[in-house]
Design a protein around this motif. Structure first.
Motif, mmCIF file in Angstrom:
data_model
loop_
_atom_site.group_PDB
_atom_site.id
_atom_site.type_symbol
_atom_site.label_atom_id
_atom_site.label_comp_id
_atom_site.label_asym_id
_atom_site.label_seq_id
_atom_site.Cartn_x
_atom_site.Cartn_y
_atom_site.Cartn_z
ATOM 1 N N GLY A 1 -52.496 55.317 10.512
ATOM 2 C CA GLY A 1 -51.299 55.521 9.833
ATOM 3 C C GLY A 1 -51.451 56.378 8.636
ATOM 4 N N ALA A 2 -52.181 56.177 7.717
ATOM 5 C CA ALA A 2 -52.274 57.020 6.728
ATOM 6 C C ALA A 2 -52.610 58.295 6.856
ATOM 7 C CB ALA A 2 -53.269 56.544 5.631
ATOM 8 N N ALA A 3 -53.761 58.654 7.779
ATOM 9 C CA ALA A 3 -54.180 59.829 7.899
ATOM 10 C C ALA A 3 -53.100 60.834 8.768
ATOM 11 C CB ALA A 3 -55.274 59.969 9.109
ATOM 12 N N THR A 4 -52.250 59.934 9.481
ATOM 13 C CA THR A 4 -51.048 60.742 10.166
ATOM 14 C C THR A 4 -50.180 61.392 9.328
ATOM 15 O OG1 THR A 4 -51.504 59.520 12.209
ATOM 16 C CG2 THR A 4 -49.271 60.490 11.944
ATOM 17 N N LEU A 5 -49.572 60.287 8.232
ATOM 18 C CA LEU A 5 -48.770 60.771 7.401
ATOM 19 C C LEU A 5 -49.020 61.809 6.509
ATOM 20 C CD1 LEU A 5 -46.132 60.435 5.966
ATOM 21 C CD2 LEU A 5 -46.941 58.365 4.512
ATOM 22 N N MET A 6 -50.467 61.767 6.083
ATOM 23 C CA MET A 6 -51.202 63.094 5.388
ATOM 24 C C MET A 6 -50.975 64.417 6.318
ATOM 25 S SD MET A 6 -52.064 64.053 2.673
ATOM 26 C CE MET A 6 -53.010 62.756 1.636
ATOM 27 N N ARG A 7 -51.232 64.109 7.563
ATOM 28 C CA ARG A 7 -51.362 65.547 8.511
ATOM 29 C C ARG A 7 -49.781 65.937 8.476
ATOM 30 N NH1 ARG A 7 -55.078 62.307 11.647
ATOM 31 N NH2 ARG A 7 -57.031 63.404 11.264
ATOM 32 N N VAL A 8 -48.813 65.024 8.416
ATOM 33 C CA VAL A 8 -47.387 65.215 8.625
ATOM 34 C C VAL A 8 -46.894 66.129 7.436
ATOM 35 C CG1 VAL A 8 -45.019 64.285 8.621
ATOM 36 C CG2 VAL A 8 -46.542 63.398 10.166
ATOM 37 N N LEU A 9 -47.321 65.807 6.235
ATOM 38 C CA LEU A 9 -47.094 66.181 4.845
ATOM 39 C C LEU A 9 -47.764 67.726 4.945
ATOM 40 C CD1 LEU A 9 -47.753 63.326 2.497
ATOM 41 C CD2 LEU A 9 -45.444 64.408 3.062
ATOM 42 N N VAL A 10 -48.936 67.945 5.331
ATOM 43 C CA VAL A 10 -49.667 69.191 5.478
ATOM 44 C C VAL A 10 -48.894 69.904 6.500
ATOM 45 C CG1 VAL A 10 -51.619 70.448 6.088
ATOM 46 C CG2 VAL A 10 -51.701 68.375 4.686
ATOM 47 N N CYS B 1 -45.517 69.773 7.081
ATOM 48 C CA CYS B 1 -44.130 70.134 6.606
ATOM 49 C C CYS B 1 -44.510 71.230 5.597
ATOM 50 C CB CYS B 1 -43.767 69.006 6.040
ATOM 51 S SG CYS B 1 -42.953 67.825 7.192
ATOM 52 N N ASP B 2 -45.342 71.292 4.759
ATOM 53 C CA ASP B 2 -45.877 72.094 3.686
ATOM 54 C C ASP B 2 -45.847 73.332 4.299
ATOM 55 O OD1 ASP B 2 -46.111 72.423 0.755
ATOM 56 O OD2 ASP B 2 -48.190 73.074 1.609
ATOM 57 N N GLY B 3 -46.813 73.565 5.409
ATOM 58 C CA GLY B 3 -46.934 74.993 6.013
ATOM 59 C C GLY B 3 -45.633 75.367 6.666
ATOM 60 N N HIS B 4 -44.512 74.589 6.653
ATOM 61 C CA HIS B 4 -43.644 74.983 7.422
ATOM 62 C C HIS B 4 -42.364 75.035 6.444
ATOM 63 C CE1 HIS B 4 -45.860 74.393 10.866
ATOM 64 N NE2 HIS B 4 -45.041 75.351 11.514
ATOM 65 N N GLY B 5 -42.504 75.212 5.181
ATOM 66 C CA GLY B 5 -41.366 75.201 4.003
ATOM 67 C C GLY B 5 -40.779 74.127 3.557
ATOM 68 N N LEU B 6 -41.165 72.724 3.822
ATOM 69 C CA LEU B 6 -40.849 71.586 3.372
ATOM 70 C C LEU B 6 -42.020 71.022 2.379
ATOM 71 C CD1 LEU B 6 -38.483 69.783 2.855
ATOM 72 C CD2 LEU B 6 -39.272 68.616 5.059
ATOM 73 N N SER B 7 -41.832 71.167 1.249
ATOM 74 C CA SER B 7 -42.896 70.998 0.245
ATOM 75 C C SER B 7 -42.845 69.424 0.044
ATOM 76 C CB SER B 7 -42.841 71.466 -0.904
ATOM 77 O OG SER B 7 -41.633 71.096 -1.931
ATOM 78 N N ALA C 1 -56.949 67.174 1.521
ATOM 79 C CA ALA C 1 -55.421 67.548 1.787
ATOM 80 C C ALA C 1 -54.475 67.237 0.820
ATOM 81 C CB ALA C 1 -55.014 66.738 3.077
ATOM 82 N N ARG C 2 -54.740 66.202 0.011
ATOM 83 C CA ARG C 2 -53.855 65.790 -1.196
ATOM 84 C C ARG C 2 -53.847 66.984 -2.247
ATOM 85 N NH1 ARG C 2 -54.765 64.308 -6.228
ATOM 86 N NH2 ARG C 2 -56.919 63.561 -5.546
ATOM 87 N N LYS C 3 -55.032 67.248 -2.430
ATOM 88 C CA LYS C 3 -55.136 68.437 -3.400
ATOM 89 C C LYS C 3 -54.633 69.860 -3.041
ATOM 90 C CE LYS C 3 -58.948 66.529 -6.139
ATOM 91 N NZ LYS C 3 -60.387 66.745 -6.479
ATOM 92 N N ARG C 4 -54.910 70.086 -1.767
ATOM 93 C CA ARG C 4 -54.158 71.189 -1.084
ATOM 94 C C ARG C 4 -52.598 71.234 -1.444
ATOM 95 N NH1 ARG C 4 -56.608 71.467 3.838
ATOM 96 N NH2 ARG C 4 -54.861 70.374 4.838
ATOM 97 N N LEU C 5 -52.104 69.995 -1.160
ATOM 98 C CA LEU C 5 -50.844 69.817 -1.307
ATOM 99 C C LEU C 5 -50.197 70.045 -2.823
ATOM 100 C CD1 LEU C 5 -50.050 67.143 1.200
ATOM 101 C CD2 LEU C 5 -49.179 69.395 1.431
#
Length: 76
Positions: free
Chosen positions: A44-53, A55-61, A10-14
């Motif tokens: 908690g860390a997994a949830t934050l990573m999912r939120v980042l993914v 957001c990225d998918g919806h235009g907020l990098s 997920a980190r690398k995809r971002l």
């Protein structure tokens, strides 16, 4: 649940380094890197990573989020 391998993917995809992700997570890079080497990432860390993914998918990098965090820290 998210494995360390999924977390790393997920980190690398971002397009983020561990250092950049550590900043977003509010921790140092050595602590962040441990998440990528565990069988199961804390919820908690997994949830934050999912939120980042998400957001990225919806235009907020993640880079936009990092810029906002930097501005907020300067304003404090």
């Amino acid at each position: 649940k998210m494995t360390g391998e999924e977390f790393r993917a997920a980190r690398k995809r971002l397009g983020l380094t561990q250092e950049q992700c550590a900043m977003l997570f509010g921790m140092r890079q050595p602590n962040f890197s441990r998440y990528e080497n565990v069988e199961r990432v804390p919820n908690g860390a997994a949830t934050l990573m999912r939120v980042l993914v998400f957001c990225d998918g919806h235009g907020l990098s993640p880079q936009s989020i990092m810029a906002m965090l930097s501005r907020a820290r300067r304003d404090d």
